[in-house]
Write an enzyme that holds these catalytic residues in place. Sequence first.
Site, mmCIF file in Angstrom:
data_model
loop_
_atom_site.group_PDB
_atom_site.id
_atom_site.type_symbol
_atom_site.label_atom_id
_atom_site.label_comp_id
_atom_site.label_asym_id
_atom_site.label_seq_id
_atom_site.Cartn_x
_atom_site.Cartn_y
_atom_site.Cartn_z
ATOM 1 N N CYS A 1 4.347 9.722 0.247
ATOM 2 C CA CYS A 1 2.973 10.212 0.245
ATOM 3 C C CYS A 1 2.851 11.220 -0.890
ATOM 4 C CB CYS A 1 2.629 10.872 1.579
ATOM 5 S SG CYS A 1 1.042 11.723 1.529
ATOM 6 N N ARG B 1 0.847 -1.205 0.000
ATOM 7 C CA ARG B 1 0.000 0.000 0.000
ATOM 8 C C ARG B 1 0.881 1.253 0.000
ATOM 9 N NH1 ARG B 1 -0.683 4.631 2.474
ATOM 10 N NH2 ARG B 1 -0.243 3.624 4.463
ATOM 11 N N ASP B 2 1.527 1.535 1.114
ATOM 12 C CA ASP B 2 2.320 2.772 1.230
ATOM 13 C C ASP B 2 3.486 2.768 0.248
ATOM 14 O OD1 ASP B 2 3.199 5.192 2.198
ATOM 15 O OD2 ASP B 2 3.164 4.598 4.295
ATOM 16 N N ASN C 1 9.088 4.363 3.875
ATOM 17 C CA ASN C 1 8.872 3.890 5.238
ATOM 18 C C ASN C 1 10.180 3.353 5.797
ATOM 19 O OD1 ASN C 1 6.159 3.372 3.715
ATOM 20 N ND2 ASN C 1 5.670 3.344 5.884
ATOM 21 N N HIS D 1 4.139 4.239 12.888
ATOM 22 C CA HIS D 1 4.385 4.212 11.440
ATOM 23 C C HIS D 1 5.391 5.327 11.148
ATOM 24 C CE1 HIS D 1 2.655 3.966 7.167
ATOM 25 N NE2 HIS D 1 3.314 5.108 7.128
HETATM 26 ZN ZN ZN Z 1 3.325 6.253 5.379
#
Ligand code: ZN
Length: 313
Positions: A241, A13-14, A250, A208
Amino acid sequence: MREQVYIREVGPRDGLQMAKIILSAEKKLEWCKAVAAAGIREIEVTSFVPPAVLPQFADAAEVARGALLIGDLRPSVLVPNLKGAEIALALGMPVIAYVVSASEAHNLANVRRSTQESLADFARIVAARDAAPGPRAILVGCIATAFGCTIQGIVSERRVSEIAERYAEIGADEIVVADTVGYGDPGAVRRVVKSVIAATSPRRIACHFHDTRGLGLANVTAAVDVGVRAFDASLGGLGGCPFAPGATGNIDTEDTAFLLEQLGFDTGVDLNAIVAVRRRLEEWLPQEQFSGAIARAGLPKTYRVGRGGSSGG
Ligand code: ZN
């Protein structure tokens, strides 16, 4: 018995939301399967955003359905609104994550509404979850930009714990404190996480972190010190993002697992296996930047799983 710390892989996802290549659903599921086989039990597999916003996730339903079939895995999906949550509930996803930014400006850029409106929508999601048939889905309330914001700048620590408290009152089962843009430092992490724990106990708190300014793993250590036992991470440190300029990946799954094992915790992760998955990913996504020290330098010869334990090499 070592104490467990949970790592949730958020790469699919990220890690993928800014990727230049659109990965096929088949490859995404292969990634999830391989990560699960390497010992990670929680994966954020996709995001139910409109394909016009993020074409990478046009296959979200297919990936979510496929992830439900992977043994020993508890897949989660990210939803931006009630509509996304309804799709996730209909599919029977066991864990559904929702995001509110502590920064008003970032929330407006991210989901085009105020944080108040976002929290009101979360209340509707809780109601939809409570009304849904079948096993009760776990609702995760993420607080983005919890340590500052590239658009707005300062985010007050008090505001983060207020949002956490609202999440808990409304019905979140777990709270994620997210340093979306890598502004956090160990001191801020200790203060913010402590106040979030005080506001939401006994719910699970996860952190996170993004390693934008190199403090990602230092922040993990700080969070562990104040009691956090769950972390989001991304294989090869992929991520970013789209609405936070300059954001990078991340914290790296491999390095995070290594750090936590060295601190004496049980992550369940087979480090050699997880590095092998990362190598495959590097082939699939040649245009992306991968980080991580363990993949570069290898495990030290002195490394033993559980300090004198079995595998791991
Ligand atoms: Zn993130």
